[in-house]
Scaffold this motif. Structure first.
Motif, mmCIF file in Angstrom:
data_model
loop_
_atom_site.group_PDB
_atom_site.id
_atom_site.type_symbol
_atom_site.label_atom_id
_atom_site.label_comp_id
_atom_site.label_asym_id
_atom_site.label_seq_id
_atom_site.Cartn_x
_atom_site.Cartn_y
_atom_site.Cartn_z
ATOM 1 N N SER A 1 50.427 43.791 50.110
ATOM 2 C CA SER A 1 49.513 43.580 51.227
ATOM 3 C C SER A 1 48.598 42.379 50.969
ATOM 4 C CB SER A 1 48.663 44.835 51.441
ATOM 5 O OG SER A 1 47.597 44.564 52.323
ATOM 6 N N GLU B 1 46.294 41.361 52.868
ATOM 7 C CA GLU B 1 44.942 41.789 53.235
ATOM 8 C C GLU B 1 44.234 42.456 52.052
ATOM 9 O OE1 GLU B 1 43.257 45.374 55.867
ATOM 10 O OE2 GLU B 1 44.405 43.913 57.025
ATOM 11 N N ARG B 2 44.900 43.357 51.372
ATOM 12 C CA ARG B 2 44.301 44.034 50.216
ATOM 13 C C ARG B 2 44.099 43.064 49.054
ATOM 14 N NH1 ARG B 2 46.906 49.835 49.236
ATOM 15 N NH2 ARG B 2 45.094 50.023 47.909
ATOM 16 N N LEU B 3 45.040 42.160 48.854
ATOM 17 C CA LEU B 3 44.902 41.172 47.785
ATOM 18 C C LEU B 3 43.676 40.292 48.014
ATOM 19 C CD1 LEU B 3 48.614 40.056 47.330
ATOM 20 C CD2 LEU B 3 47.220 41.280 45.648
ATOM 21 N N ASP B 4 43.442 39.919 49.268
ATOM 22 C CA ASP B 4 42.321 39.034 49.585
ATOM 23 C C ASP B 4 40.965 39.676 49.297
ATOM 24 O OD1 ASP B 4 43.982 36.964 50.293
ATOM 25 O OD2 ASP B 4 43.891 37.371 52.441
ATOM 26 N N ARG B 5 40.909 40.992 49.207
ATOM 27 C CA ARG B 5 39.640 41.676 48.924
ATOM 28 C C ARG B 5 39.318 41.725 47.431
ATOM 29 N NH1 ARG B 5 41.084 46.437 52.900
ATOM 30 N NH2 ARG B 5 41.972 47.224 50.990
ATOM 31 N N LEU B 6 40.252 41.339 46.595
ATOM 32 C CA LEU B 6 40.071 41.448 45.149
ATOM 33 C C LEU B 6 39.389 40.215 44.572
ATOM 34 C CD1 LEU B 6 43.578 42.874 44.242
ATOM 35 C CD2 LEU B 6 41.451 44.145 44.615
ATOM 36 N N ARG C 1 46.199 35.349 43.511
ATOM 37 C CA ARG C 1 46.779 36.441 44.291
ATOM 38 C C ARG C 1 48.189 36.037 44.699
ATOM 39 N NH1 ARG C 1 41.914 35.093 45.562
ATOM 40 N NH2 ARG C 1 40.234 36.605 45.548
ATOM 41 N N ASP D 1 43.937 54.160 49.630
ATOM 42 C CA ASP D 1 43.009 53.296 48.905
ATOM 43 C C ASP D 1 41.644 53.945 48.706
ATOM 44 O OD1 ASP D 1 42.385 53.171 51.591
ATOM 45 O OD2 ASP D 1 41.903 51.033 51.558
#
Length: 170
Positions: A18, A20-25, A30, A158
């Motif tokens: 995802s 989207e999820r990677l961008d939150r880390l 990424r 999550d």
């Protein structure tokens, strides 16, 4: 990632399905597992990777291992890449080429009970729990009564839950 940084990781590369999820880390790199992932993975291994923590296994692991071992093997010896297998969310099995290990520096390792002596496992857990308070790790959780276990099981993947006896919350 907080634990890895606390214990000395200098550069963290997150790989996942995802974007989207990677961008939150909060990481240095990424890589989304799409058509361009193999080239991006290979570039990161060329740059230097010491440890891979694999929580999902399956087809993504095959791609990461292929990137970690492609075109490696020198007379000077390759630096070690410790590949720690932690979970099997994406599949229980993968196919491994024999030449992935010959001269590549890849070391496949497991984790948990049986991978080290129980005394070492307990010592590591004790060290981590001791450092948790000192380091101020942010571990967001949602507390639910034990009677809500079905809700937690069906909830978003999550979200992390702490289930406690009825009437007790944290």
């Amino acid at each position: 990632m907080q634990v890895a940084r606390h214990f000395g990781a200098g550069r963290i590369i997150a790989v996942g399905r995802s974007r989207e999820r990677l961008d939150r880390l909060e990481v240095e790199a990424r890589i989304a597992l799409d058509d361009a992932a193999d080239e991006a993975l290979r570039a990161e291994f060329d740059r230097g990777v010491d440890v891979v923590l694999d929580f999902i296994w399956g087809e993504p692991a095959s791609r990461v291992i292929a990137a970690a071992t492609k075109n490696r093997g020198s007379r000077m010896g390759e630096p070690r890449v410790r590949y720690v297998q932690l979970g099997t969310v994406a599949g229980d099995e993968i196919s491994l080429r024999g030449d992935a290990f010959r001269g590549s520096g890849l070391e496949l390792m497991d984790s948990g009970i049986g991978s080290v002596a129980i005394q070492e496992l307990l010592a590591g857990a004790r060290e981590l729990l001791t450092e948790t308070n000192k380091a101020g790790f942010d571990a967001p959780v949602t507390t639910l009564p034990l009677t809500a276990v079905a809700d937690a099981w069906a909830g978003p993947s999550d979200v992390r839950y702490i289930l406690s006896p009825a009437g007790q919350t944290h």
